[in-house]
Design an enzyme around this catalytic site. Structure first.
Site, PDB file in Angstrom:
ATOM      1  N   CYS A  48       0.846  -1.190   0.000  1.00  0.00           N
ATOM      2  CA  CYS A  48       0.000   0.000   0.000  1.00  0.00           C
ATOM      3  C   CYS A  48       0.886   1.245   0.000  1.00  0.00           C
ATOM      4  O   CYS A  48       1.797   1.366   0.824  1.00  0.00           O
ATOM      5  CB  CYS A  48      -0.898  -0.022   1.231  1.00  0.00           C
ATOM      6  SG  CYS A  48      -1.908   1.464   1.405  1.00  0.00           S
ATOM      7  N   CYS A  51       0.360   3.043   3.594  1.00  0.00           N
ATOM      8  CA  CYS A  51       0.739   2.494   4.900  1.00  0.00           C
ATOM      9  C   CYS A  51       1.709   1.334   4.829  1.00  0.00           C
ATOM     10  O   CYS A  51       2.147   0.829   5.858  1.00  0.00           O
ATOM     11  CB  CYS A  51      -0.502   2.077   5.679  1.00  0.00           C
ATOM     12  SG  CYS A  51      -1.209   0.507   5.116  1.00  0.00           S
ATOM     13  N   CYS A  97      -7.447  -1.022   1.139  1.00  0.00           N
ATOM     14  CA  CYS A  97      -6.438  -1.527   2.062  1.00  0.00           C
ATOM     15  C   CYS A  97      -7.105  -1.727   3.418  1.00  0.00           C
ATOM     16  O   CYS A  97      -7.734  -0.809   3.942  1.00  0.00           O
ATOM     17  CB  CYS A  97      -5.284  -0.538   2.180  1.00  0.00           C
ATOM     18  SG  CYS A  97      -4.136  -0.963   3.510  1.00  0.00           S
ATOM     19  N   CYS A 100      -5.361   0.781   6.322  1.00  0.00           N
ATOM     20  CA  CYS A 100      -5.524   2.243   6.384  1.00  0.00           C
ATOM     21  C   CYS A 100      -6.750   2.738   5.628  1.00  0.00           C
ATOM     22  O   CYS A 100      -7.010   3.931   5.603  1.00  0.00           O
ATOM     23  CB  CYS A 100      -4.263   2.940   5.865  1.00  0.00           C
ATOM     24  SG  CYS A 100      -4.109   2.897   4.075  1.00  0.00           S
ATOM     25  N   CYS A 120      -8.542  -4.763 -10.146  1.00  0.00           N
ATOM     26  CA  CYS A 120      -8.091  -3.712 -11.069  1.00  0.00           C
ATOM     27  C   CYS A 120      -7.661  -2.524 -10.210  1.00  0.00           C
ATOM     28  O   CYS A 120      -8.498  -1.836  -9.628  1.00  0.00           O
ATOM     29  CB  CYS A 120      -9.257  -3.352 -11.990  1.00  0.00           C
ATOM     30  SG  CYS A 120      -8.823  -2.183 -13.271  1.00  0.00           S
TER      31      CYS A 120
HETATM   32 FE    FE Z   1      -2.858   1.017   3.485  1.00  0.00          FE
END
Ligand code: FE
Length: 137
Positions: A48, A51, A97, A100, A120
């Site tokens: 990510c 984070c 995610c 976060c 995607c």
């Molecule tokens: Fe994240």
């Protein structure tokens, strides 16, 4: 299970690039064929961008022809959450995610085997950690 990360809009704005903020925190989309990873074949773990949570392995990346990096499954099911998204008069499934809450992209059920899923994802929401994930057998 990793701990959730909560930050104020101001904090995110300071930490992220304008594109990252617009896409990850405001559910934006990068134009197709413009991101860093849509055509990448490098090995590693896609984390990510907000984070660092491990999201996807290069081993599940495939060429979807859409111009966005596409994967058939997350690195761990619990690392990517999904939510119904009915914006723009469309029924879609949003991918986020789990740590976060960053908007990553959308999930469709026209992907390849073995899952038939197509995650995607905006390149902007990802950060490739090259050569990670080799020791995971
Ligand atoms: Fe994240």
């Amino acid at each position: 299970m990793s701990e959730k990360i909560r930050k104020s809009e101001e904090e995110w704005k300071k930490e992220l690039t304008p594109d990252q903020y617009r896409i990850c925190r405001k559910k934006g989309t990068e134009p197709a064929f413009t991101g860093e990873y849509w055509n990448s074949k490098e090995k590693g773990v896609y984390r990510c961008a907000c984070c660092g949570n491990e999201l996807f392995s290069s081993e599940t990346k495939f060429d979807s022809g859409t111009g966005w990096p596409s994967f058939w499954e997350p690195i761990k099911p619990e690392n990517v959450e999904t939510e119904e998204d009915n914006s723009f008069l469309m029924r879609r499934t949003e991918a986020l995610c789990s740590r976060c809450g960053a908007h990553l992209g959308h999930v469709f059920d026209d992907g390849p085997r073995p899952t038939n899923q197509r995650y995607c994802i905006n390149s902007t929401a990802l950060k490739l950690a090259k050569d990670e994930g080799k020791s995971k057998g």
